[in-house]
Write a protein that holds these residues in place. Structure first.
Motif, PDB file in Angstrom:
ATOM      1  N   PHE A   1     -59.338  55.054  -8.334  1.00 34.66           N
ATOM      2  CA  PHE A   1     -59.497  54.821  -9.620  1.00 34.66           C
ATOM      3  C   PHE A   1     -58.256  54.533 -10.461  1.00 34.66           C
ATOM      4  N   ALA A   2     -57.457  55.513 -10.437  1.00 29.87           N
ATOM      5  CA  ALA A   2     -55.925  55.156 -11.068  1.00 29.87           C
ATOM      6  C   ALA A   2     -55.468  53.947 -10.650  1.00 29.87           C
ATOM      7  N   LEU A   3     -55.558  53.508  -9.586  1.00 27.83           N
ATOM      8  CA  LEU A   3     -54.942  52.143  -9.077  1.00 27.83           C
ATOM      9  C   LEU A   3     -55.611  51.095  -9.781  1.00 27.83           C
ATOM     10  N   SER A   4     -57.126  51.230  -9.837  1.00 31.45           N
ATOM     11  CA  SER A   4     -57.728  49.845 -10.311  1.00 31.45           C
ATOM     12  C   SER A   4     -57.528  49.871 -11.923  1.00 31.45           C
ATOM     13  N   MET A   5     -57.126  50.958 -12.413  1.00 32.80           N
ATOM     14  CA  MET A   5     -56.598  51.152 -13.848  1.00 32.80           C
ATOM     15  C   MET A   5     -55.431  50.652 -13.820  1.00 32.80           C
TER      16      MET A   5
ATOM     17  N   GLY B   1     -67.469  50.604  -9.186  1.00 32.41           N
ATOM     18  CA  GLY B   1     -67.875  51.282  -7.810  1.00 32.41           C
ATOM     19  C   GLY B   1     -66.877  52.551  -7.614  1.00 32.41           C
ATOM     20  N   LEU B   2     -65.648  52.241  -7.870  1.00 31.42           N
ATOM     21  CA  LEU B   2     -64.544  53.364  -7.498  1.00 31.42           C
ATOM     22  C   LEU B   2     -64.589  53.925  -8.964  1.00 31.42           C
ATOM     23  N   VAL B   3     -64.936  53.704 -10.075  1.00 30.42           N
ATOM     24  CA  VAL B   3     -65.098  54.714 -11.141  1.00 30.42           C
ATOM     25  C   VAL B   3     -66.146  55.691 -10.935  1.00 30.42           C
TER      26      VAL B   3
ATOM     27  N   GLY C   1     -54.163  59.287 -19.493  1.00 34.70           N
ATOM     28  CA  GLY C   1     -55.081  60.273 -19.928  1.00 34.70           C
ATOM     29  C   GLY C   1     -56.084  60.751 -18.737  1.00 34.70           C
ATOM     30  N   LEU C   2     -57.005  59.717 -18.518  1.00 36.82           N
ATOM     31  CA  LEU C   2     -58.239  59.784 -17.527  1.00 36.82           C
ATOM     32  C   LEU C   2     -57.475  60.512 -16.113  1.00 36.82           C
ATOM     33  N   THR C   3     -56.477  59.906 -15.521  1.00 37.50           N
ATOM     34  CA  THR C   3     -56.106  60.340 -14.314  1.00 37.50           C
ATOM     35  C   THR C   3     -55.404  61.524 -14.390  1.00 37.50           C
ATOM     36  N   ALA C   4     -54.861  61.975 -15.501  1.00 33.88           N
ATOM     37  CA  ALA C   4     -54.215  63.365 -15.581  1.00 33.88           C
ATOM     38  C   ALA C   4     -55.332  64.534 -15.778  1.00 33.88           C
TER      39      ALA C   4
END
Lengths: 130, 644, 174
Positions: free
Chosen positions: B280-284, B179-181, B317-320
């Motif tokens: 998102f970054a924190l769930s990753m 859901g966060l994604v 990568g995704l967060t950046a």
């Protein structure tokens, strides 16, 4: 240098009184005095079992934890304060053994986090309401 | 030769990666934009096929699939064959991409009022994330890897995981993460589009609410499982793996509230987008911490640095990419409307501030030992004494504000009649603290404040429910806040009023604890389907009358060989009597660890209520969105809200 | 674009680098003793019955450095390190043993099978001597210099290639 080390060693040896004998049964049985047992329990929940993964010695079944419980209870029964027992174990295993991180210059950032986060956040929020 | 289902599943995974590539490429060119939706639907269906193939392999015990051979066994109960698919690293990542694929399918099919280009961009972002995870699966942890020759029998599932509470913990948590994604993908699409406002918030809020509700449930399930399965009587250990799930929850909670401000008042635009990216970054980061074995945890997982590096590269990568888009585009998305400090949104900002401070504490506290050891080689532990001392005051402050916030009006400052409204909660909070002090002799300041805060928030939330003009949204808020009050009550009471005894007894002996008499009546062997155990019988009496019989076990599993303790738990009022059988001491005595934990169930009941409140609010948000679609005029105008 | 907008990106880069740098090095795999550099703790352990036990007063009596080896008959790596202990003893370093949670019969059988490099052996039945040394498991070896100060802690079994290093350290604290 060598002489100084030797002197220091002598001093330390003289200063450290022989620890009270540890009753191994106390690793499994509580102290008779409920107040002392409560003190010991509180401390045992804050000491980390060495052979387990992130478990306190109060929670662990490991033999190592049992030995540490026996030590904690024996010392507290002998009238030592929980903080003295904690300090003694830290002297042997380092700060790692206590779940309560030390207050030192290199842990300043850790203890300052709540205040720092509120301060920085507060400044940002203030800009918002200005 | 007909390919086996496992081969087809592997193929489906590759095809899913190809469709994810199409999704990611679709927004780049107008000619491709039309492909986004069909690609997302195909992608979702392919992942369903791959997952079904894996489930099939587990059900028929196809030990030629390495994952089945290492994690299953023919003698395993059917339920754990189904849940066994995700009770391991590769399978759980497969479940992750399946849920992500289904979310993409949903985004492709649900009405999204922001236009086809926006949808294509959202699906594109989802495609990028899916591609990353599929690459991780296919190259670094292939669930369909084969064994030749196939072993005749599997190694079995870790017995700690053969448990209904834990079986459904990962899927619930993953629903939250995914859901966060989606919220992240919507945020990136909004940044690229430059359309950040109430309409975007309205489209995004259901996803955030859903994610938050599932995260709440997932964390509660995990805590409940640890409580009754690990046999230490605790429900939260501030362990890195627990903190890893708590961090995205804190970000999601903040997002849930800031997106309300964006939706109603068109304010906090950049901040809300940042929170969506951070969630998102924190769930990753959580997945990374859990799967890399970077931190010592009680919840032991398979450790593999290579996989850790892959996950880290994905995370960064995704967060950046998202943060870069944010840095470039956010200035075009002006911060939005201003408001008074004592308005409802003012208080919501303070709520976000406190949640961010909590997040910072958990984040720094979790990583500090690692950083310190890298810096000067000194080993420290940051455990419950630190986290409790730092977080509890903030949580209590948050609870006080949560009692006030829903009564405040939007935009305006001071609200008339507020004092009158808060009189009852204040009175009852004071009474609760005094009663605890006077009747039960509770003396700790934070503990008394905990009881007071729980009473305050509970009464204020009930008042909110009782007010006229109740909407689904407000009922959801009230229920969720009531849930927080219950959890605070359970946590405070089970901590402060708990009694604990660690004794060793011969059969026939007993001890007294908190008014109960506990007798060890028997210790006898017992056999289960894939384990044998020693079972103690603990008879618990109160004032001469039997209250409960606890049967804690010390179990030995056969496949894989492993010893576990099964706590004997009996509910007593809203609390538990909790007994654990330890080792014999060699002289005929057995070690018994026994707790009386008043009101501990409130912790999980509260979490259930929070999630239920989230679902109610979700219903409200969806109905609202539909009304908005039917009456386009209503969307353009500032959202009408009853002045309060 | 204001540079402040890049702050989150910088924070992420820092976090990524930090995590990547720490990945290969699992955190706190071994807990080092904090007793290194301090005098041997006071202890007095009984022996096997037919041979003397070990006490702190036996260490640091002025002669050269000695090794104190925590071992147990139930410990597999202890068998692996037995030849290395023998090599160290043959090189002239006195080695004393502390047997953790063990029985005299089992220890005798262990020594008969895997060799006996020990001058003295103390029985640490309930693990208190191990705690006093800040030891967290077996096998573990402490180097104690002639003045009774702990100079080195070796955790886990001593592997063949580590014998020379331990000899060097022992000579250093002569």
């Amino acid at each position: 240098m060598a002489v100084r080390v030797a002197l220091l060693a002598l001093l330390l040896a003289a200063a450290a009184p022989a620890p009270p004998p540890v009753d191994p049964a106390l690793g499994r049985t509580p102290l008779a005095d409920p107040a002392a047992e409560a003190q010991a329990m509180r401390l045992m929940h804050e000491l980390r079992c060495l052979t387990c993964q992130n478990q306190s010695i109060a929670d662990s079944n490991a033999e190592q934890a049992e030995a540490m419980r026996a030590l904690v209870r024996s010392r507290i029964a002998a009238g030592e304060s929980p903080e003295a027992v904690r300090a003694d174990l830290i002297a042997r295993y380092g700060d790692w053994v206590s779940f309560r991180p030390p207050a030192r210059p290199d842990t300043l950032a850790l203890w300052a986090v709540p205040a720092l986060a509120l301060l920085v956040g507060g400044l940002v929020v203030r800009r918002l309401f200005r | 030769m007909i390919p086996s289902p496992a081969e087809l599943g592997h193929l489906a995974l590759w095809l899913a990666a190809a469709t994810a590539l199409v999704m990611a490429a679709a927004p780049l060119h107008a000619a491709l934009a039309g492909l986004a939706r069909p690609a997302a639907v195909t992608h979702g269906l392919l992942l369903v096929a791959a997952y079904a193939a894996m489930t099939h392999a587990f059900l028929v015990s196809d030990f030629s699939v390495s994952l089945v051979a290492t994690n299953s066994h023919t003698a395993k109960p059917l339920l754990y064959k189904v849940t066994g698919v995700w009770a391991n690293h590769e399978g759980s990542m497969l479940l992750w991409v399946l849920i992500l694929g289904l979310a993409g399918l949903a985004v492709a099919l649900v009405p999204l009022p922001l236009g086809p280009a926006f949808r294509a961009r959202t699906l594109g972002s989802l495609g990028v994330v899916a591609l990353g995870f599929l690459a991780f699966l296919l190259f670094a942890s292939n669930p369909f890897a084969r064994l030749d020759p196939a072993p005749p029998e599997g190694l079995g599932l870790n017995p700690l995981l053969q448990d209904p509470g834990l079986a459904f913990h990962p899927p619930t948590l993953y629903l939250g993460y995914v859901g966060l994604v989606v919220a992240f993908a919507l945020a990136v699409a909004a940044l690229l589009d430059g359309k950040v406002g109430p309409a975007w918030a309205k489209a995004t809020r259901p996803w955030v609410t859903l994610a938050w509700a599932f995260l709440t449930l997932g964390i509660a399930l995990g805590s409940w499982w640890a409580y009754y399965e690990l046999g230490w009587g605790g429900w939260w250990f501030w362990d890195p793996v627990e903190n890893a799930a708590l961090m995205p929850w804190l970000a999601a909670t903040a997002l849930l509230h800031s997106i309300r401000v964006l939706e109603t008042r068109d304010a906090l635009r950049n901040w809300t987008l940042m929170l969506a990216i951070a969630g998102f970054a924190l769930s990753m980061l959580g997945t990374f911490i859990v799967r890399s074995g970077l931190l010592t945890s009680v919840h032991a997982f398979a450790v593999d640095p290579t996989r850790g590096l892959f996950l880290l590269a994905l995370l960064v990568g995704l967060t950046a990419w998202a943060l870069l888009v944010w840095a470039l585009r956010a200035p075009k998305v002006a911060e939005g409307a201003r408001f008074a400090a004592t308005s409802r949104e003012g208080l919501l900002v303070v709520n976000n501030l406190l949640l961010m401070a909590l997040l910072a504490i958990v984040f720094i506290g979790t990583l500090y030992p690692l950083a310190l050891e890298a810096w000067n080689g000194r080993q420290i532990s940051v455990g419950p004494p630190y986290f409790n001392a730092t977080t509890v005051p903030l949580v209590l402050l948050l609870a006080v504000l949560m009692g006030v916030g829903p009564f405040l009006a939007w935009k305006r400052g001071a609200t008339k009649g507020l004092g009158r409204r808060l009189l009852l909660p204040g009175l009852l909070a004071t009474l609760a603290a005094l009663a605890m002090l006077g009747l039960l002799g509770v003396t700790g300041v934070l503990t008394l404040l905990g009881f007071a805060a729980a009473a305050w928030l509970a009464v204020a939330s009930l008042q909110l429910l009782a007010r006229r003009g109740l909407t689904l949204g407000r009922a959801g808020t009230a229920l969720a806040h009531l849930g927080v009050a219950l959890t605070i009550l359970g946590a405070t009471a089970s901590g402060a009023l708990q009694r604990e005894a660690l004794v060793s007894l011969r059969v026939g002996e007993g001890f007294e604890i908190a008014g109960f008499t506990v007798t060890l009546e028997d210790v006898a062997p017992k056999a289960g389907p894939n384990w044998t155990a020693l079972e103690a019988t603990l008879a618990v009496q109160r004032e001469g009358a039997p209250v409960a019989t606890l049967r804690p076990q010390s179990r030995t599993y056969t496949s894989p060989p492993m010893e576990t303790t099964e706590a004997g738990i009996a509910m007593w009022r809203a609390g538990d009597l909790y007994g654990v059988l330890g080792k014999p001491d060699g002289s005929g005595r057995w070690q018994i660890h026994f707790w009386v934990k008043p009101l501990i169930h409130f912790i999980w009941w509260g979490a259930l209520l929070m999630a239920a409140g989230g679902v109610l609010a979700l219903g409200g948000a969806l109905r609202f969105a539909q009304l908005g679609r039917r009456r386009p005029a209503a969307r353009a105008a500032p959202v009408p809200l009853p002045a309060e | 674009m204001s540079p402040a907008r890049l702050l989150p990106l910088l924070a992420l880069a820092a976090l990524g680098l930090f995590l990547a740098a720490n990945l290969g090095r699992p955190q706190q795999a071994t807990i080092r003793s904090a007793m290194v550099g301090k005098p041997v703790p006071a202890f007095a352990l009984p022996g096997l019955g037919d041979r003397p036990g070990l006490a702190s007063t036996d260490l640091g009596g002025g002669e050269g450095p000695v090794l104190v080896n925590f071992f147990a008959s139930w410990c597999l790596p202890c068998r692996v390190e037995a030849p290395q202990l023998k090599a160290l003893a043959d090189a002239g370093i006195p080695i004393h043993g502390i047997a953790l949670r063990d029985s005299p019969e089992d220890i005798r059988a262990f020594l008969a099978r895997h060799g006996d490099p020990f001058r003295r052996i103390g029985l640490d039945r309930d693990g208190q001597a191990a705690i006093a040394f800040g030891s967290s498991g077996v096998p573990e070896t402490f180097l104690v210099d002639g003045r009774g100060v702990i100079r080195l802690q070796h955790q886990g079994e001593i592997r063949p290639e580590q014998v020379a290093e331990i000899l060097r350290e022992a000579r250093r604290w002569r």
